[in-house]
Design an enzyme around this catalytic site. Structure first.
Site: not given
Length: 511
Positions: A129, A150, A162, A200
Site C-alpha cells: 500500500s 492492493h 487497486e 491513499n
C-alpha cells in the site's frame, strides 16, 4: 482506460498462492478460495501457514452458520486450502500474491526467489500500500509480469481492488490481474504506479484539512467530525476515522506519500498528529487517540448552539449556487422570502449578510458577515457550521442569533466555529476535487475509476470529481485561489487540471 474481457481471468482450476499470512494475507486467500481456486499459503515463520489455514476454515464455518455459504461449498473450499512449508511448493501457481512486511528489500528478495520457482506464465503481485510497484519489480529478470493488487482490509468484505501497473508492467499482465479480481467478485480499478496509488493519494486532504482547522483553533475534533458527517455526508469524521485506523498507521502513510512527492506542500503531514503519535496515543488500539477509549470515558459532544429565534423574513440576494435548495426549505419553514438581485447571499433582518463559504474570512469585511459551510445535501443535512469574526460578534451579536435561528427553523443543529478560511466541508471537498482532477490529468487513473475507488475504498458519499462537477469547477477553483491567497505556501494553489476545468465550465456557461 479500456474495459477488460473477463475471459482473460486466471482459470479457477489454477492454483493461487499467498505469501504472508497476517490479516491481509488470510483475507486475500479467503477471497481466492471462495472464488473456487486451489489456494496455497506460505509464511516464513514455521507453523504460521497452518494457523492461518485454521483461521480461514473457522471463518468459512461462520459463513455457513450465517447462511451465507453452503456446507458443501465450505467442505470443498477446505479441501482446496493447503498450507506449505517451502516456497518450492508454490511452483504450479498461476498467481502469487505477496502480503509480507512493508520493506522493499524483503519483498524484492521474496520475488527474486519466486521467479526461479514458478512457471514463466505465473503472474506475480504485491499487495503493498505504500511502496513503489516499480521499485519492487526492479529486482526481477521479467518485471513485465509483475503487478500491484492492493486489496482493502478486510479483503473478503470490501469490494475495491487497486490494480497497479508498474513502469515495466505489461498490459497483458495488468489486464489478467484486473479480470481475475473482477471474476472474484471484486470491483477493480486500474491505476499507474504513483505514491499512494488512488485512494491513499486522493484521500490525504480529508485528514489534512480537518487537522489544519483544529491546529488553527477553528473547532475541536468532535465538532469537526460532526460537521463532516452531518453536513458533508461522510460516514466518519477525520478524527474518529484515524483513531480507528491507528494514528501511527495513518501518519506513516501521509509521511510516506509526502516524502515520495519530494516534500510537496500539497501533502505536508500534520504536526498535531505527529505529536499524538510521539505520545503513544495511537487511537482505539492504545486506548487513547484524539479521543479517549478507556473504560468509562465519555465521548465529547460537538459544540452546538442553544435555541435561537428564527427571523420572520429574509432577503435572498441573487442565486445561492449550491445552496439554492435552502430557499425552498426556508419558505417551507414559514419564513417569508423576498428575492432581489445580488451577489448570492441572504440578508438578515438585523443588517448582516449570510453567505456560502467562499474561502474568504469574515474579519475582512466592515459590515457584519456570517458564513455557512457547504453541505452535500442541504435538505438532508442535520448540522450546519457557521463562522464569523470577533468584530461581528461584538458589534452585531444579533446577527449570529438570527443565522442560528434560521437554520434551526430548518431542523438543523448549528455549530459556530472560528473564522477559518474555507471552513470545514468546503475546503475539504475543494481539495479532494483538485487532487482527483490533477490525478486524472497526470494519467494516474480515469475519472470514473477515481470516483469508484473513493466511494468504495473510503466510503465517500460522492466521488470527488462528481462532487466537483456538481459544485462547478469554477467555484472549486475560486475557493482554492482564495485559500491560496490566505495561505501562500502553495498547498492550496489550484492545479492546472482544476483551472482547465474551471475555464471549460466558464466557456460552456457563456454559450
Amino acid at each position: 482506460m479500456t474495459a477488460i474481457d473477463s475471459t482473460t481471468a486466471i482459470d479457477v482450476s489454477r492454483t493461487v498462492a499467498v505469501v504472508g499470512t497476517g490479516t491481509m494475507g488470510q483475507g486475500i486467500a479467503q477471497v481466492a478460495l471462495v472464488a473456487g481456486h486451489p489456494v496455497r499459503l506460505h509464511d516464513a515463520v514455521p507453523g504460521r501457514a497452518e494457523e492461518a489455514a485454521a483461521a480461514i476454515a473457522a471463518r468459512l464455518d461462520r459463513l455457513v452458520d450465517k447462511g451465507r455459504m453452503a456446507a458443501s461449498d465450505r467442505d470443498a473450499a477446505r479441501g482446496r486450502l493447503i498450507p506449505t512449508g517451502t516456497l518450492a511448493e508454490l511452483a504450479d501457481a498461476a498467481l502469487v500474491v505477496e502480503a509480507v512486511l512493508e520493506q522493499l528489500t524483503v519483498k524484492q528478495q521474496l520475488f527474486t526467489e519466486l521467479e526461479k520457482i514458478v512457471a514463466d506464465d505465473c503472474l506475480l503481485a504485491t499487495n503493498t500500500s505504500s511502496l513503489s510497484v516499480t521499485a519492487v519489480a526492479s529486482a526481477l529478470q521479467s518485471p513485465g509480469r509483475f503487478v500491484g493488487l492492493h486489496f482493502f482490509n478486510p479483503a473478503p468484505l470490501l469490494p475495491l481492488v487497486e490494480v497497479v501497473s508498474g513502469h515495466a508492467t505489461d498490459d497483458e499482465a495488468a489486464g489478467r490481474a484486473y479480470a481475475t479480481a473482477l471474476a472474484w467478485g471484486k470491483t477493480p480499478v486500474r491505476c499507474a504506479d504513483t505514491p499512494g496509488f488512488i485512494v491513499n493519494r486522493i484521500a490525504r486532504p480529508f485528514y489534512a484539512e480537518a487537522f489544519a482547522v483544529h491546529e488553527e483553533r477553528g473547532a475541536d475534533p468532535a465538532t469537526i467530525d460532526a460537521v463532516l458527517r452531518e453536513s458533508g455526508g461522510f460516514r466518519m469524521g477525520a478524527f474518529e476515522l484515524t483513531d480507528l485506523i491507528g494514528q501511527d498507521v495513518n501518519e506513516a502513510v501521509t509521511r510516506s506519500v509526502w516524502e515520495s512527492f519530494f516534500h510537496s506542500t500539497k501533502f505536508t503531514p500534520s504536526l498535531a498528529q505527529r505529536r499524538l503519535v510521539e505520545s503513544g496515543r495511537h487511537g482505539r488500539k492504545s486506548g487513547h487517540g484524539w479521543f479517549s477509549y478507556e473504560e468509562g470515558a465519555e465521548r465529547p459532544l460537538p459544540r452546538t448552539q442553544p435555541p435561537a429565534a428564527a427571523p420572520e423574513a429574509v432577503v435572498v440576494q441573487g442565486d445561492l449556487g449550491p445552496a439554492e435548495p435552502l430557499v425552498g426549505l426556508i419558505e417551507r419553514a414559514g419564513i417569508a422570502v423576498v428575492r432581489e438581485e445580488g451577489d448570492g447571499s441572504i440578508a438578515l433582518p438585523g443588517g448582516a449578510e449570510l453567505g456560502l463559504v467562499d474561502g474568504e474570512t469574515a474579519f475582512e469585511f466592515d459590515d457584519g458577515v456570517v458564513y455557512f459551510d457547504l453541505a452535500l445535501d442541504y435538505e438532508k443535512a442535520t448540522r450546519i457550521a457557521l463562522s464569523t469574526s470577533d468584530s461581528t460578534l461584538r458589534t452585531m451579536p444579533g446577527a449570529v442569533e438570527e443565522a442560528v435561528g434560521l437554520f434551526q427553523a430548518l431542523g438543523k443543529d448549528v455549530s459556530l466555529i472560528g473564522d477559518v478560511p474555507g471552513m470545514i466541508v468546503a475546503r475539504t471537498v475543494a481539495m479532494l476535487a483538485d487532487f482527483a482532477a490533477d490525478a486524472v490529468d497526470r494519467g494516474v487513473a480515469s475519472g470514473q475509476d477515481i470516483d469508484t475507488a473513493m466511494r468504495l475504498g473510503v466510503n465517500y458519499p460522492a466521488g470527488p470529481l462528481e462532487w466537483g462537477e456538481k459544485l462547478g469547477f469554477g467555484r472549486v477553483c475560486a475557493l482554492l485561489e482564495a485559500l491560496h491567497e490566505r495561505y501562500p505556501t502553495g498547498r492550496y494553489a489550484p492545479s492546472l487540471a482544476t483551472a482547465r476545468r474551471a475555464r471549460a465550465n466558464d466557456e460552456e456557461g457563456s454559450r
